[in-house]
Write an enzyme that holds these catalytic residues in place. Structure first.
Site, PDB file in Angstrom:
ATOM      1  CG  ASP A   1      -2.200   0.710   1.059  1.00  0.00           C
ATOM      2  OD1 ASP A   1      -2.306   1.507   0.111  1.00  0.00           O
ATOM      3  OD2 ASP A   1      -3.117   0.502   1.870  1.00  0.00           O
TER       4      ASP A   1
ATOM      5  CG  ASP B   1      -9.359   2.496  -0.151  1.00  0.00           C
ATOM      6  OD1 ASP B   1      -8.956   1.340  -0.363  1.00  0.00           O
ATOM      7  OD2 ASP B   1      -8.677   3.345   0.443  1.00  0.00           O
TER       8      ASP B   1
HETATM    9  C1  GLA Z   1      -5.716   1.955   2.439  1.00  0.00           C
HETATM   10  C2  GLA Z   1      -6.135   0.786   1.594  1.00  0.00           C
HETATM   11  C3  GLA Z   1      -7.181  -0.016   2.308  1.00  0.00           C
HETATM   12  C4  GLA Z   1      -6.626  -0.479   3.645  1.00  0.00           C
HETATM   13  C5  GLA Z   1      -6.132   0.701   4.459  1.00  0.00           C
HETATM   14  C6  GLA Z   1      -5.402   0.255   5.703  1.00  0.00           C
HETATM   15  O1  GLA Z   1      -6.731   2.879   2.572  1.00  0.00           O
HETATM   16  O2  GLA Z   1      -6.574   1.204   0.346  1.00  0.00           O
HETATM   17  O3  GLA Z   1      -7.589  -1.109   1.541  1.00  0.00           O
HETATM   18  O4  GLA Z   1      -5.575  -1.383   3.408  1.00  0.00           O
HETATM   19  O5  GLA Z   1      -5.251   1.514   3.704  1.00  0.00           O
HETATM   20  O6  GLA Z   1      -4.929   1.307   6.446  1.00  0.00           O
END
Ligand code: GLA
Length: 725
Positions: free
Chosen positions: A475, A545
């Site tokens: 990420d 997301d």
């Molecule tokens: C980001 C990702 C999510 C999750 C969060 C965790 O927003 O896109 O899928 O993994 O971080 O903090």
């Protein structure tokens, strides 16, 4: 294939259905005389001679009526009589900024060389490359244009190399990866834009005189715009019309321009964003641009997508998983957020295993003392208290349930409250003397610094060596501000954004080589870095997301314009949806998530027996169709103007099985359901759909019966199978 015409002054770059033609003028300027449907030709120099001359604009080289500004160029530079947007801007030690490139030489060879330190599409049979060398004689700088033709894939790639042969430093202020000039302007621009949670919505706008610009200044390719730009015929739709597109194999700041000049010519270019960029090119060194992928379709957007998908699956993604079907996963993020312990994780894993899910992904919050976003990024040691023992122990117990194990990391970041930051406060991107900005309570590590790169390589390889990890979700959750590096010299500060990406690629190169079996998925707050650069290393991306099935329709449809469905992470999540509060049926959520790589991201332990049964059935069904979805060909059946109905189809590699899906966003009172016409079938062959047997032509011309929608967000799915009759 590269054919040489006109006494080796014309380079006819050909792939199966497309031609790109470059021509060297007597003055040594390199022009782009054609891009489009494959040509048969023995001489093309006349195209340039035939261009009508406009008044007022300057002649070049004192030659009467030789007007560079009107010519379709391959590498227009700053400082001459073409006053449109240049593709190359250099500054020399004497303060001058004029670059005057003339043709010097060319080279044609089979195969293609890797760009140093950058993702390069090299695999695939029958690749031929032409390098065209240009030179500024006075300043002793050369510029090489490199085009590679991937014949069977209908794809052409391009990159540019600037070499300093002088004795002084040269500053590169701008160099694009591709510049193509068109001799007309009757186009629409097509691009993908959005924001966090609303990524990759396809947009189409008419071009008009002036410049249309897409870019990212965010340190990543970004949620806002994708490094993709297309010029399309005014009438282009999913199944017809010409489309000319560029997509850059790059994950950082980019700029794409479509500029219409005074005489209705269009300049299309794409490259590293010149914003906050300057590169000190020392004597005898070369600068390599990232490569662009040039794809032309003469049959609309569906054909464009088909070309990209196959090319990216078979040639770009270097992972051993590129062409393997992907596991159905459960991710605990929306199920638990930070609030989990071993008991919770194991009960989720147990439910998942019962449903036939194959991979358990432990998301954020497993390391350091992280229980919210304020701490511990950088400290990649498991939190034994939270995990109820060691990470290995948890992985083993999850393994005993029959699930593989995956883990979330965000390696490029550091929390101010972390051991790493306390030990190395100078490792973050910042300008000394100014307080750097926090976003999501975190700083960005300076990946231009080799010490930081090595730290990440060591930490992550230790983790991957020690633990039985099948999947990594990589990420990157904030944009880069405070652009400054204590590692780079004063004169190199504007190199930071590109050096950051080179540093990231270096880390990824080593880790993906060292752990070829690990399935890497990239993520940047969802699709904030969904680009071919990342796909080269990580063959999956968390698309957004936003997990709401209805919101996902335009996001996934837009993403699928370029990126293959096998690369799209799509999860079924809880209702009311956590991002928009919408309630959709489990069926519709399943249909939409099966558009790509299916996963679940909800607390399965909270489902009713009925819902659990539905999940179980979905997983069984998806396993039956996933090879078709992931490795087949996608055809979108509805046009983007229709935002109330989305339909799409996947055709298996051998064209014997088809998965057809349909979702209607809002129900309308007193409407009569219509039929859904399919595409991509063999007109004369017979197919079974449910109980019925129809010919391909019936299915394509009459279509399937749609149900009358009695509620919003209703979906349908069919499996169509070819039969012998
Ligand atoms: C980001 C990702 C999510 C999750 C969060 C965790 O927003 O896109 O899928 O993994 O971080 O903090």
């Amino acid at each position: 294939m590269v054919e040489l015409l006109d006494n080796q002054r014309t380079f006819h770059i050909q792939v199966k259905h497309t031609s790109l033609v470059l021509h060297v003028l007597p003055t040594g300027h390199v022009t782009v005389i054609y891009w489009g449907k494959r040509l048969e030709s023995k001489s093309l120099a006349y195209v340039i001679q035939d261009i009508g001359r406009a008044s007022y604009i300057s002649d070049t080289d004192g030659i009467k009526d030789f007007k560079l500004e009107q010519l379709p160029q391959a590498m227009p530079t700053h400082g001459n009589s073409d006053l449109r947007t240049p593709a190359l801007v250099l500054e020399y030690a004497d303060g001058s900024r004029i670059t005057n490139l003339r043709y010097k030489d060319f080279k044609v060879y089979s195969g293609k060389e890797r760009l140093p330190g950058m993702p390069t599409i090299t695999s695939g049979e029958e690749v031929e490359t032409v390098e065209i060398l240009l030179e500024d004689y006075l300043q002793q700088v050369t510029v090489k244009l490199i085009f590679s033709a991937f014949y069977e894939y209908n794809a052409i790639t391009q990159s540019v190399v600037v070499t300093n042969l002088s004795k002084s430093n040269v500053t590169i202020e701008k160099v694009v990866s591709s510049n193509i000039d068109f001799l007309d302007a009757a186009y629409d621009v097509c691009y993908l834009s959005g924001a966090w949670g609303r990524e990759t919505h396809r947009q189409v706008r008419p071009l008009s005189q002036g410049a249309f610009l897409l870019d990212s200044k965010r340190g990543a390719s970004g949620h806002g715009q994708n490094p993709f730009l297309a010029l399309a015929d005014k009438q282009a739709n999913e199944n017809s019309g010409s489309i000319y597109s560029m997509n850059m194999v790059y994950s950082g700041n980019f700029q794409a321009i479509a500029e219409v000049d005074m005489h209705q010519n269009t300049r299309m270019q794409m490259g590293i964003n010149p914003f906050d960029f300057a590169w000190q090119l020392v004597p005898q060194e070369s600068f390599y641009t990232p490569e662009t992928v040039l794809i032309y379709s003469d049959q609309g957007y569906n054909q464009l997508s088909a070309i990209y998908h196959r090319f990216y699956r078979e040639c770009l993604m270097k992972s051993s998983h590129a062409e393997k079907v992907r596991p159905v996963l459960i991710n605990n993020w929306e199920a638990t957020y930070f609030d989990f312990d071993k008991r919770k994780l194991l009960s989720l894993a147990k439910e998942a295993a019962d449903c036939g899910i194959e991979l358990f992904v432990l998301d954020d919050g497993w390391f350091g003392k992280r229980s919210d976003t304020t701490t511990s990024l950088g400290d990649w040691q498991p939190n034994h208290q939270k995990l109820g023992g060691s990470l290995s122990g948890l992985i083993e117990e999850i393994g005993q349930l029959g699930l593989q194990f995956g883990l979330w990391v965000e390696p490029e970041m550091v929390s101010p409250d972390s051991e790493l930051y306390r030990a190395h406060p100078d490792w973050i991107i910042q300008v000394a003397g100014r307080d750097p900005q926090l976003a999501r309570h975190q700083y960005v590590l300076d990946l231009a610094n080799p010490a930081v790169q090595n730290y990440l390589i060591t930490e992550l390889s230790t983790l991957l060596e020690k633990e039985n990890i099948a999947y990594i979700k990589w990420d990157m959750n904030r944009n880069i501000t405070d652009s400054g590096s204590s590692y780079l010299a004063v004169a190199q500060q504007k190199e930071l954004s590109h050096r950051y990406i080179l540093g990231l690629y270096h880390v990824l190169e080593i880790l993906t080589e060292q752990f070829p079996e690990v399935l890497f998925e990239s993520c940047a707050g969802g699709g904030g870095r969904y680009d071919p650069g990342m796909l080269y290393y990580m063959p999956q991306t968390w698309t957004s997301d936003d997990t709401d099935a209805i919101e996902r329709l335009p996001i996934q449809s837009g993403t699928s314009l370029i990126y293959p469905p096998i690369s799209m992470g799509c999860h079924v999540s809880a209702v009311p949806n956590h991002q928009v509060g919408r309630i959709t049926s489990m069926d519709t959520r399943g249909i939409v998530a099966m558009q790509g790589n299916l996963g679940y991201e909800l607390d399965l332990t909270q489902l009713s027996t009925e819902e659990k049964l539905l999940v179980k059935e979905q997983v069984v069904q998806y396993k039956e169709i996933r090879e078709i979805v992931q490795l087949g060909q996608l055809i979108r059946l509805t046009e983007i103007e229709n935002q109330n109905q989305y339909a799409w189809l996947y055709r298996s590699k051998d064209a014997t099985a088809f998965v057809v899906s349909f979702v209607q966003v809002l129900a309308r009172a007193n409407t009569v359901p219509k039929r859904l016409k399919l595409a991509g079938l063999d007109a004369k062959a017979y197919y079974q759909v449910g109980e019925r047997i129809c010919t391909g032509s019936e299915l394509m011309s009459i279509g399937l019966k749609l149900d009358k929608p009695i509620e919003d967000y209703a979906g349908q799915r069919w499996l169509v199978k070819k039969i012998e009759k």
